[in-house]
Each structure stands twice: as structure tokens, then as C-alpha cells.
Enzyme design. Structure first.
Site, PDB file in Angstrom:
ATOM      1  CG  ASP A   1      21.161  34.550  40.914  1.00  0.00           C
ATOM      2  OD1 ASP A   1      21.297  33.648  41.113  1.00  0.00           O
ATOM      3  OD2 ASP A   1      20.281  35.112  40.289  1.00  0.00           O
TER       4      ASP A   1
ATOM      5  CE1 TYR B   1      14.964  35.150  38.003  1.00  0.00           C
ATOM      6  CE2 TYR B   1      17.324  34.965  37.280  1.00  0.00           C
ATOM      7  CZ  TYR B   1      16.458  35.162  38.068  1.00  0.00           C
ATOM      8  OH  TYR B   1      16.638  36.387  39.355  1.00  0.00           O
TER       9      TYR B   1
ATOM     10  CE  LYS C   1      17.395  34.381  41.968  1.00  0.00           C
ATOM     11  NZ  LYS C   1      18.219  34.224  41.173  1.00  0.00           N
TER      12      LYS C   1
END
Length: 331
Positions: free
Chosen positions: A54, A59, A85
């Protein structure tokens, strides 16, 4: 339970391993990580059987996705499940920055965008950084940042990507369980296939059980539980540890102390109790845990497989550390 054990992801055709690797740490969460260490960490996760990974654009401002792609794209694509995401674009001069990233790339930053066009651009950008042609699970990241748009435009884009086959499953990634429950109630049918819930279903916080987890169980929506160490607090409660707490509330400190004392009594590693606890709820398919070194991956896999005495969870009940309504793995 083994890290490489697989289960169907809710009502989809995807299979996920019980243990997933969260890649925020490999984007430089709190402390820098080198490209080499990032690659070795993903390699070790693969070696212990992890096939669920994930990441997210935010990030490390694209760094995590780049590292994920570099580590995974040479492996058989059908053998792993990759999540990323939408909700924040990484653009030159993006001003929605976060101080938690240790060494973000210069000149770029996140910009919130839950619009249909923004989601489509985000997916294109993610696929380019990853070097892949599809995403298995796509989360709407923090939909509370712009809920009206996230529940309409963003979901419409995700549903279209699911129909095209660019995305295998539609999801939301949240830190607040009521937000997720509201999203599931308000979004157009058929709705998300799964939810990633961070920090709201663990030994210290079971607020996900109030409305969200029962709703997910009733609708066949899978739950990926993240934040099981409560930002690292259960793993390392020292004041100077990088767990994200600048000030620890007295009640939370009391709970951490009580959990550690009970674990010591039964010779149970606190991390083992923490990583196994969420599986007591039938809606939870996987636990996603971050790591920045191969050793951390190995330890988490061991903790998942570590046998816990049945008397341990009985003692948890007796000590009042969990409410009677909370389902436990031994039950």
C-alpha cells in the site's frame, strides 16, 4: 496466522495476504530511508510471503510510489496486490505540505484535488511513477478533506476506472471511522469494495466498531486495518521514539502501561497482540503495517504467527482493557 495466508478481498475477485506492507515509511516518514534500504525492505517482505503493498502519492511526495514500482514491477504482476490513493496531486509548488516527511523531493508538493479530472490525472501520474499499467485497489485518501467532492466526483471517477479494469477495487483510506461510515451511506451504489481504516481499530482505539465495522460486515465491504501499533506507540512507547506523539495524554499512557504489563505477565510480545487483534472481527481481511528495514518486516511476520495463549485474551477481558462487545481472535 501466517503472513502469506490469502483471503478474498470482500466481494471482489482479488486475493490479498493477511499481512500487507505499508510504504509510507519508505517515503521518508519521520526519518530518511535510502533507495537501497527501501528495495531491501520490499524484497524481504516478498520473501516472507507478503503480497499486499500500500502506497500513496503523498508518501514522500511521489517517492514511495517510485520506490514501490522499482521494487515490484519486475515481479509477476498477477502475484501481488498493489494499492495507492487519490485526493492529492503532486505538483510543482504544491502547498499542502506535511512536516512528517523527512526529505521530500525539492520543488514539488501535494495539492488537494478530489475532482473527477483531478482523480484521473492522479491515477495517470501514479501509474507513471509506478511503471505499471493498472492499480489493484484505489483508495480515496482522507475524503473528509473535501467530503462533498470526494463522495461524488472522486467516486464517479473511481467507479469508471473500475469498469474499465484500470482499477480492480474501489476503496477509501481514512483515519476517522465516522467519516468512512458516512461515505458508505452517502455514496452512489454499488459503493466501495473495501475500506482502509488507520488507527481506529487496535488495542488502544476501537472506535471503528461503533458504526463502521458492523456496516462493512453487513455489506460485504472488506476492511484493511492499518495503524495497529497506534503510530508506533504500542511498538515503542519511549517519549523520544518516532511515534508521532509530541504529548501523550495521561489516559493513553495508562492504557499503554497496562497493556505492556499484561503482555509481560503472559510472556506475550505486545506487537504480537497488536497485529493479531484486528482479525477478531470478521470484516477485517488484512493488517497493513509499515516498515523501513528488512528486520522490521521479519519481526512483524513473526509477531503475526506468534502463538498467543487462550488465557491471554480472557485476562484482557478481566482486566477491562477491552469492552465486552469487542470480538477477540480467540472467540
Amino acid at each position: 496466522m501466517r503472513a502469506d495466508e490469502t483471503v478474498v478481498l470482500g466481494r471482489t475477485e482479488l486475493r490479498v495476504t493477511r499481512l500487507g506492507l505499508g510504504l509510507a515509511s519508505l517515503g521518508g516518514l519521520f526519518t530518511p530511508v535510502s533507495d537501497e534500504d527501501a528495495a531491501r525492505t520490499v524484497d524481504r517482505a516478498w520473501d516472507v510471503g507478503v503480497r499486499l503493498f500500500d502506497t500513496a502519492p503523498v508518501y514522500g511526495y511521489g517517492r514511495s510510489e517510485c520506490r514501490a514500482g522499482a521494487a515490484l514491477r519486475s515481479r509477476p504482476r498477477e502475484r501481488y496486490t498493489l494499492c495507492t490513493k487519490v485526493g492529492r496531486l503532486i505538483v510543482p509548488g504544491g502547498g499542502d505540505t506535511q512536516p512528517i516527511w523527512a526529505d521530500p523531493p525539492p520543488g514539488v508538493g501535494p495539492r488537494r484535488d478530489y475532482s473527477y479530472a483531478g482523480v484521473m490525472r492522479s491515477v495517470e501520474d501514479s501509474l507513471e511513477r509506478l511503471g505499471l499499467d493498472r492499480i489493484d485497489v484505489l483508495h480515496v485518501h482522507d475524503p473528509d478533506e473535501d467530503f462533498p467532492t470526494a463522495v461524488t466526483d472522486a467516486y464517479r471517477a473511481l467507479a469508471e476506472l473500475r469498469r474499465r479494469g484500470t482499477v480492480g477495487a474501489v476503496s477509501i483510506g481514512v483515519n476517522h471511522a465516522p467519516v468512512a461510515a458516512r461515505y458508505l451511506e452517502e455514496v452512489a451504489a454499488p459503493g466501495p469494495d473495501c475500506v482502509m481504516l488507520a488507527g481506529r481499530y487496535n488495542l488502544l482505539d476501537q472506535s471503528g466498531l461503533d458504526a463502521l465495522l458492523p456496516l462493512c460486515a453487513a455489506r460485504g465491504v472488506a476492511v484493511m486495518a492499518a495503524g495497529v501499533y497506534q503510530s508506533g506507540l504500542l511498538a515503542d512507547p519511549r517519549p523520544d521514539a518516532p511515534h508521532g506523539y509530541t504529548h501523550l495524554p495521561a489516559e493513553l499512557s495508562r492504557q499503554v502501561t497496562a497493556w505492556h504489563a499484561l503482555c509481560d505477565r503472559f510472556d506475550v510480545p505486545p506487537k504480537a497482540a497488536a497485529v493479531q487483534f484486528p482479525f477478531g472481527h470478521p470484516a477485517v481481511t488484512s493488517v497493513v503495517v509499515g516498515a523501513r528495514t528488512p528486520a522490521e518486516v521479519e519481526e512483524t511476520a513473526r509477531m503475526l504467527a506468534h502463538p498467543l495463549p487462550g488465557a491471554f485474551w480472557t485476562a484482557v477481558r478481566q482486566a477491562g482493557l477491552l469492552h465486552a462487545r469487542v470480538p477477540l481472535p480467540a472467540e
